[in-house]
Motif scaffolding. Structure first.
Motif, mmCIF file in Angstrom:
data_model
loop_
_atom_site.group_PDB
_atom_site.id
_atom_site.type_symbol
_atom_site.label_atom_id
_atom_site.label_comp_id
_atom_site.label_asym_id
_atom_site.label_seq_id
_atom_site.Cartn_x
_atom_site.Cartn_y
_atom_site.Cartn_z
ATOM 1 N N LYS A 1 0.830 -1.203 0.000
ATOM 2 C CA LYS A 1 0.000 0.000 0.000
ATOM 3 C C LYS A 1 0.869 1.260 0.000
ATOM 4 C CE LYS A 1 -4.027 -1.940 0.181
ATOM 5 N NZ LYS A 1 -4.968 -1.849 -0.910
ATOM 6 N N ILE A 2 1.939 1.246 0.781
ATOM 7 C CA ILE A 2 2.838 2.405 0.863
ATOM 8 C C ILE A 2 3.585 2.597 -0.453
ATOM 9 C CG2 ILE A 2 4.934 3.286 1.972
ATOM 10 C CD1 ILE A 2 3.880 1.893 4.569
ATOM 11 N N VAL A 3 4.114 1.511 -1.008
ATOM 12 C CA VAL A 3 4.894 1.594 -2.244
ATOM 13 C C VAL A 3 4.016 2.062 -3.408
ATOM 14 C CG1 VAL A 3 6.109 0.193 -3.971
ATOM 15 C CG2 VAL A 3 6.679 -0.033 -1.559
ATOM 16 N N ASP A 4 2.763 1.626 -3.415
ATOM 17 C CA ASP A 4 1.852 2.061 -4.488
ATOM 18 C C ASP A 4 1.635 3.571 -4.476
ATOM 19 O OD1 ASP A 4 1.547 -0.482 -5.463
ATOM 20 O OD2 ASP A 4 -0.387 -0.853 -4.504
ATOM 21 N N ARG A 5 1.760 4.198 -3.320
ATOM 22 C CA ARG A 5 1.549 5.644 -3.205
ATOM 23 C C ARG A 5 2.819 6.468 -3.409
ATOM 24 N NH1 ARG A 5 -2.819 6.815 1.483
ATOM 25 N NH2 ARG A 5 -4.430 5.438 0.678
ATOM 26 N N LEU A 6 3.979 5.821 -3.338
ATOM 27 C CA LEU A 6 5.248 6.539 -3.493
ATOM 28 C C LEU A 6 5.507 6.890 -4.954
ATOM 29 C CD1 LEU A 6 7.954 4.700 -1.351
ATOM 30 C CD2 LEU A 6 7.177 7.042 -1.098
ATOM 31 N N PRO A 7 5.963 8.103 -5.197
ATOM 32 C CA PRO A 7 6.418 8.418 -6.553
ATOM 33 C C PRO A 7 7.656 7.568 -6.882
ATOM 34 C CG PRO A 7 6.237 10.411 -5.212
ATOM 35 C CD PRO A 7 6.034 9.243 -4.309
ATOM 36 N N THR A 8 7.861 7.309 -8.147
ATOM 37 C CA THR A 8 8.969 6.446 -8.578
ATOM 38 C C THR A 8 10.312 6.934 -8.060
ATOM 39 O OG1 THR A 8 7.747 5.879 -10.576
ATOM 40 C CG2 THR A 8 10.097 5.433 -10.588
ATOM 41 N N HIS A 9 10.576 8.242 -8.143
ATOM 42 C CA HIS A 9 11.888 8.748 -7.700
ATOM 43 C C HIS A 9 12.072 8.554 -6.194
ATOM 44 C CE1 HIS A 9 9.349 12.265 -6.876
ATOM 45 N NE2 HIS A 9 10.269 12.615 -6.008
ATOM 46 N N ALA A 10 11.009 8.673 -5.418
ATOM 47 C CA ALA A 10 11.117 8.468 -3.966
ATOM 48 C C ALA A 10 11.392 6.995 -3.662
ATOM 49 C CB ALA A 10 9.846 8.922 -3.270
ATOM 50 N N PHE A 11 10.752 6.103 -4.401
ATOM 51 C CA PHE A 11 10.990 4.670 -4.215
ATOM 52 C C PHE A 11 12.448 4.329 -4.496
ATOM 53 C CE2 PHE A 11 11.196 0.375 -6.040
ATOM 54 C CZ PHE A 11 10.756 -0.360 -4.951
ATOM 55 N N VAL A 12 12.981 4.873 -5.578
ATOM 56 C CA VAL A 12 14.380 4.620 -5.938
ATOM 57 C C VAL A 12 15.305 5.121 -4.830
ATOM 58 C CG1 VAL A 12 16.219 5.239 -7.565
ATOM 59 C CG2 VAL A 12 13.960 4.592 -8.420
ATOM 60 N N ILE A 13 15.029 6.279 -4.283
ATOM 61 C CA ILE A 13 15.859 6.826 -3.200
ATOM 62 C C ILE A 13 15.796 5.934 -1.965
ATOM 63 C CG2 ILE A 13 16.051 8.745 -1.556
ATOM 64 C CD1 ILE A 13 15.241 10.602 -3.909
ATOM 65 N N VAL A 14 14.602 5.464 -1.615
ATOM 66 C CA VAL A 14 14.444 4.597 -0.442
ATOM 67 C C VAL A 14 15.226 3.298 -0.634
ATOM 68 C CG1 VAL A 14 12.780 3.192 0.850
ATOM 69 C CG2 VAL A 14 12.230 5.561 0.288
ATOM 70 N N VAL A 15 15.082 2.674 -1.808
ATOM 71 C CA VAL A 15 15.782 1.414 -2.074
ATOM 72 C C VAL A 15 17.296 1.625 -2.088
ATOM 73 C CG1 VAL A 15 16.174 -0.383 -3.803
ATOM 74 C CG2 VAL A 15 13.845 0.356 -3.280
ATOM 75 N N GLU A 16 17.761 2.653 -2.760
ATOM 76 C CA GLU A 16 19.203 2.906 -2.815
ATOM 77 C C GLU A 16 19.773 3.215 -1.443
ATOM 78 O OE1 GLU A 16 19.840 5.875 -5.818
ATOM 79 O OE2 GLU A 16 19.642 4.412 -7.441
ATOM 80 N N THR A 17 19.041 3.969 -0.630
ATOM 81 C CA THR A 17 19.488 4.265 0.732
ATOM 82 C C THR A 17 19.608 2.983 1.552
ATOM 83 O OG1 THR A 17 18.444 6.442 0.638
ATOM 84 C CG2 THR A 17 18.963 5.573 2.826
ATOM 85 N N GLY A 18 18.619 2.108 1.422
ATOM 86 C CA GLY A 18 18.675 0.827 2.129
ATOM 87 C C GLY A 18 19.844 -0.027 1.693
ATOM 88 N N LEU A 19 20.096 -0.074 0.391
ATOM 89 C CA LEU A 19 21.215 -0.865 -0.122
ATOM 90 C C LEU A 19 22.561 -0.306 0.327
ATOM 91 C CD1 LEU A 19 19.943 -1.582 -3.745
ATOM 92 C CD2 LEU A 19 20.217 -3.235 -1.889
ATOM 93 N N ILE A 20 22.701 1.002 0.277
ATOM 94 C CA ILE A 20 23.966 1.626 0.707
ATOM 95 C C ILE A 20 24.185 1.392 2.198
ATOM 96 C CG2 ILE A 20 25.107 3.865 1.073
ATOM 97 C CD1 ILE A 20 23.799 4.713 -1.643
ATOM 98 N N THR A 21 23.118 1.574 2.989
ATOM 99 C CA THR A 21 23.220 1.348 4.431
ATOM 100 C C THR A 21 23.604 -0.096 4.734
ATOM 101 O OG1 THR A 21 21.572 3.070 4.827
ATOM 102 C CG2 THR A 21 21.981 1.517 6.628
ATOM 103 N N SER A 22 22.948 -1.042 4.065
ATOM 104 C CA SER A 22 23.269 -2.457 4.275
ATOM 105 C C SER A 22 24.709 -2.754 3.911
ATOM 106 C CB SER A 22 22.352 -3.340 3.431
ATOM 107 O OG SER A 22 21.025 -3.201 3.817
#
Length: 71
Positions: A41-62
Motif C-alpha cells: 500500500k505504501i509503495v503504491d503511493r510513493l512516486p517512482t523517484h522516492a521509491f528509488v531513493i528509499v531502495v538505494e538508501t537501504g542498499l547503501i546502508t546495508s
C-alpha cells in the motif's frame, strides 16, 4: 510457493527445520503477511523517484554495515 516448498524440503532434509523452528515460522507468518500488505500500500503511493531513493538508501546502508561490522 514452489520456492518456499523447495526450501522446506531442503531445510527438512538438512535437519535445520525442527518443530520449534516450524512453530516460530507459523507464528510469524501473519505478521509477515500484514507487513507485505502494508508495504505494498505504501509503495503504491510513493512516486517512482522516492521509491528509488528509499531502495538505494537501504542498499547503501546495508553495504556499509556489512563492510564495517564483524557479522
Amino acid at each position: 510457493m514452489v520456492m518456499h516448498l523447495t526450501k522446506l524440503i531442503i531445510f527438512g532434509t538438512a535437519a535445520v527445520l525442527t518443530a520449534t523452528t516450524a512453530a516460530i515460522g507459523l507464528a510469524l507468518a501473519p505478521a509477515s503477511a500484514a507487513g507485505a500488505w502494508a508495504a505494498k500500500k505504501i509503495v503504491d503511493r510513493l512516486p517512482t523517484h522516492a521509491f528509488v531513493i528509499v531502495v538505494e538508501t537501504g542498499l547503501i546502508t546495508s553495504g556499509l554495515l556489512l563492510a564495517i561490522t564483524d557479522g
